[in-house]
Enzyme design. Structure first.
Site, mmCIF file in Angstrom:
data_model
loop_
_atom_site.group_PDB
_atom_site.id
_atom_site.type_symbol
_atom_site.label_atom_id
_atom_site.label_comp_id
_atom_site.label_asym_id
_atom_site.label_seq_id
_atom_site.Cartn_x
_atom_site.Cartn_y
_atom_site.Cartn_z
ATOM 1 C CE LYS A 184 5.319 -5.615 2.712
ATOM 2 N NZ LYS A 184 4.197 -5.938 1.802
ATOM 3 C CD GLU B 285 5.014 10.511 6.290
ATOM 4 O OE1 GLU B 285 3.962 11.039 6.683
ATOM 5 O OE2 GLU B 285 6.083 11.138 6.187
ATOM 6 C CD GLU C 189 -6.461 5.496 9.862
ATOM 7 O OE1 GLU C 189 -5.857 4.433 10.114
ATOM 8 O OE2 GLU C 189 -5.980 6.401 9.163
HETATM 9 P P1 NAD Z 1 -0.469 -1.918 7.382
HETATM 10 O O1 NAD Z 1 0.326 -1.362 8.501
HETATM 11 O O2 NAD Z 1 -1.305 -3.116 7.628
HETATM 12 O O3 NAD Z 1 0.486 -2.294 6.157
HETATM 13 C C1 NAD Z 1 1.363 -1.373 5.571
HETATM 14 C C2 NAD Z 1 2.505 -2.132 4.932
HETATM 15 O O4 NAD Z 1 3.241 -2.791 5.955
HETATM 16 C C3 NAD Z 1 2.068 -3.219 3.963
HETATM 17 O O5 NAD Z 1 2.972 -3.270 2.883
HETATM 18 C C4 NAD Z 1 2.150 -4.469 4.804
HETATM 19 O O6 NAD Z 1 2.329 -5.637 4.050
HETATM 20 C C5 NAD Z 1 3.365 -4.167 5.639
HETATM 21 N N1 NAD Z 1 3.458 -4.926 6.906
HETATM 22 C C6 NAD Z 1 2.475 -5.592 7.540
HETATM 23 N N2 NAD Z 1 2.962 -6.140 8.675
HETATM 24 C C7 NAD Z 1 4.255 -5.792 8.755
HETATM 25 C C8 NAD Z 1 5.279 -6.028 9.702
HETATM 26 N N3 NAD Z 1 5.072 -6.754 10.803
HETATM 27 N N4 NAD Z 1 6.508 -5.492 9.487
HETATM 28 C C9 NAD Z 1 6.728 -4.728 8.399
HETATM 29 N N5 NAD Z 1 5.803 -4.492 7.450
HETATM 30 C C10 NAD Z 1 4.583 -5.009 7.634
HETATM 31 O O7 NAD Z 1 -1.343 -0.712 6.845
HETATM 32 P P2 NAD Z 1 -2.436 -0.767 5.686
HETATM 33 O O8 NAD Z 1 -3.704 -1.276 6.230
HETATM 34 O O9 NAD Z 1 -1.840 -1.408 4.493
HETATM 35 O O10 NAD Z 1 -2.582 0.788 5.345
HETATM 36 C C11 NAD Z 1 -3.554 1.598 5.898
HETATM 37 C C12 NAD Z 1 -2.937 2.458 6.975
HETATM 38 O O11 NAD Z 1 -1.921 3.261 6.408
HETATM 39 C C13 NAD Z 1 -3.940 3.426 7.551
HETATM 40 O O12 NAD Z 1 -3.763 3.477 8.953
HETATM 41 C C14 NAD Z 1 -3.551 4.754 6.943
HETATM 42 O O13 NAD Z 1 -3.899 5.882 7.699
HETATM 43 C C15 NAD Z 1 -2.068 4.605 6.826
HETATM 44 N N6 NAD Z 1 -1.546 5.523 5.812
HETATM 45 C C16 NAD Z 1 -0.803 6.604 6.223
HETATM 46 C C17 NAD Z 1 -0.339 7.509 5.291
HETATM 47 C C18 NAD Z 1 0.452 8.733 5.709
HETATM 48 O O14 NAD Z 1 1.086 9.326 4.857
HETATM 49 N N7 NAD Z 1 0.443 9.116 6.962
HETATM 50 C C19 NAD Z 1 -0.606 7.311 3.937
HETATM 51 C C20 NAD Z 1 -1.364 6.210 3.572
HETATM 52 C C21 NAD Z 1 -1.824 5.308 4.510
#
Ligand code: NAD
Length: 524
Positions: A188, A261, A393
């Site tokens: 997803k 991650e 962040e």
């Molecule tokens: P997010 O947590 O909002 O979304 C990530 C993914 O999870 C998306 O595909 C989203 O649709 C899905 N999602 C949302 N709600 C969900 C739920 N209840 N259950 C399961 N899946 C769900 O994060 P974002 O805003 O898309 O991404 C940015 C964040 O990701 C930042 O905090 C960044 O630091 C982190 N990030 C971490 C790494 C790493 O390798 N550590 C890499 C890239 C981004």
């Protein structure tokens, strides 16, 4: 206020041809309709299928049905698919770079970082998977009498949830080790960057992956995401700490493994003997690559007080000279934020900091003249709790400057956060920098480089501690997490019980003497 330059007038963003969208979404299960948008315009980029909760179950059924035949193929055959994919990716990269830019708004140079990272993963796991997955012989309970082999089996169907910021790397880059280990994947991606993930999938299919083995489901995260966790044999998640916690709770309730991650508040530490020109150039990369929407980017600049002023003079000047823009071409230094949501967070963090007494050294303003979500690269001084930007962040082009007096204080300041993802240490004395590095509570540290040295070292593990996650990508851990180990122990000649007329007492005595002898003989 910053005078950050527009690089060149942004080219009118291209659209994604309907035939390409049709081709990429073929096979995606979804009876509903949704859309992705381009941050370059804020307008819809393509219409996409939307997967309902029941249809997620169907995607898992299809993946599960295809997985055994894929796993039954020799690992070298699966690895060969990755190596062919590597070549296709490098050959067809222009189309991928366009899609990444259109979907994320980042500069082309930063889009190319994703191509580099995925090529490295494809090469590494394409070459090394047979060795990582090979059966391993161990010394048994008793030498010669017990023969032990550790086997590695795929987990089954991996549920893979990925964010929007590095849509190529965090979709296919993480799927490659899962697939080569013999798993199927139900992914997803974030809907807003789904075309990039689907494009990568199409390359992998062209390289020989059976299409059913990698299913893509699309839709709202809080709706589709939990369904992915509900059906998966293992979950790999990249995204925010808040969502990661929820994913972990759901996975724990089902007793399936998970790797997470998550976010960071990464420090960049400049020691007093750092080469300032090199360090300033590194800081531009560390803070503003992908407009700071990089989990391993630096949001805290920790400067030794002896060099802080000299560093900031040069740094601010270079920040103000950055060329902003995201034409589908090379030559800009920083692109757009990805969405209104990111622009809101960045604006809120900066306004809150300023209201509570922070000083803007440069930047601090949105740039609607360049695109709806552009924001200037921003440097803040006098940042302190309880400002939001202090330990939350931001995930944008905003860095706070702090000063320290010695190495010990730098370590304390760097570690003063619940996150622990990435850091960098800058010094002419590499041994001193490595000593500081070893005291940081983070998953990776770059010495005299912003983030690429650690992330690009694909043989070494990459991940976070604390609120930055659980588990690792890259290296042995990055593939073995997608496997279940199985121990097969074959006992020969003598049973592990009284035999040959020995009563229990004499058997226990014999075992006691044997254990003592094994220790004396340094048996491990
Ligand atoms: P997010 O947590 O909002 O979304 C990530 C993914 O999870 C998306 O595909 C989203 O649709 C899905 N999602 C949302 N709600 C969900 C739920 N209840 N259950 C399961 N899946 C769900 O994060 P974002 O805003 O898309 O991404 C940015 C964040 O990701 C930042 O905090 C960044 O630091 C982190 N990030 C971490 C790494 C790493 O390798 N550590 C890499 C890239 C981004």
């Amino acid at each position: 206020m910053t005078t950050a330059q527009p690089a060149s007038p942004a080219h009118p963003p291209r659209v994604v041809p309907a035939e390409l969208v049709e081709q990429l979404t073929r096979g995606v299960i979804g009876s509903g309709r949704t859309a992705c948008h381009s941050p370059l315009t804020g307008l819809p980029l393509a219409e996409l299928p939307e997967t309902s909760e029941d249809e997620v179950a169907l995607a898992f059924d299809r993946a599960g049905a295809a997985q055994p035949a894929w796993a039954a193929r020799p690992v070298r055959e699966r690895a060969a698919v990755l190596l062919r994919f590597h070549d296709l990716l490098l050959r067809r990269q222009d189309a991928g770079l366009d899609l990444i830019q259109l979907e994320t708004g980042k500069a082309r140079l930063h889009a190319h970082e994703e191509v580099q990272a995925v090529a490295m993963a494809a090469r590494h796991y394409g070459r090394r998977a047979p060795a990582y997955l090979r059966p391993v012989r161990h010394g048994g309970a008793f030498p010669l009498l017990t023969r032990v082999t550790e086997l590695r089996h795929p987990r089954g169907v991996v549920g893979h949830i990925s964010p929007w910021n590095y849509p190529l790397e965090l979709s296919v880059g993480d799927a490659l080790p899962a697939l080569v280990a013999g798993n199927a994947v139900v992914m997803k991606p974030d809907t807003e960057t789904a075309l990039t993930a689907l494009w990568a999938r199409s390359l992998l299919i062209d390289a020989g992956l059976p299409p059913e083995v990698w299913q893509v489901v699309l839709g709202e995260g809080p709706v589709v995401g939990p369904q992915v966790v509900r059906h998966a044999d293992y979950v790999t998640f990249t995204g925010s700490t808040r969502t990661g916690r929820e994913v972990a709770e759901r996975a724990a309730a089902r007793l399936v493994g998970v790797s997470l991650e998550l976010g960071g508040k990464n420090p960049m530490i400049v020691l007093d003997d750092a080469d300032l020109d090199r360090t300033v150039a590194g800081a531009l990369r560390a803070c503003f690559a992908s407009a700071g929407q990089l989990c391993i980017s630096a949001e805290r600049l920790l400067l030794h007080e002896r060099v802080a002023d000299a560093f900031l003079d040069r740094f601010v000047e270079r920040v103000e000279a950055l060329r902003l823009g995201a034409p589908l071409d090379w030559g800009t230094d920083m692109g757009s934020l990805c969405s209104q949501r990111q622009l809101d967070v960045v604006t809120r963090h900066v306004e809150d900091a300023v209201a509570r007494g922070a000083k803007v050294l440069t930047g601090g303003r949105p740039r609607p003249d360049l695109g709806p979500y552009f924001y200037e690269p921003t440097v803040l001084a006098d940042v302190a709790p309880p400002m939001l930007v202090c330990d939350n962040e931001t995930f944008g082009p905003v860095v706070s400057v702090h000063r320290f007096a010695d190495d010990a204080e730098a370590v304390v300041r760097a570690n003063a956060t619940r996150y622990g993802l990435n850091a960098s240490v800058w010094s002419r004395d590499a041994r001193r920098a490595r000593r500081v590095a070893a005291r940081l509570r983070v998953g990776s540290v770059n010495v005299n480089e912003a983030y690429g040295a650690a992330y690009g070292s694909i043989q070494a593990p990459m991940g976070g501690v604390g609120d930055s996650g659980i588990g690792r990508r890259h290296g042995a851990e990055g593939i073995l997490k997608y496997t279940e180990s199985q121990t097969v122990a074959e006992q020969r000649l003598v049973p592990m019980a009284p035999a040959f007329g020995l009563d229990d007492r004499r058997y226990a005595g014999l075992m006691t003497r044997s254990l003592k002898a094994l220790k004396t003989l340094r048996f491990r």
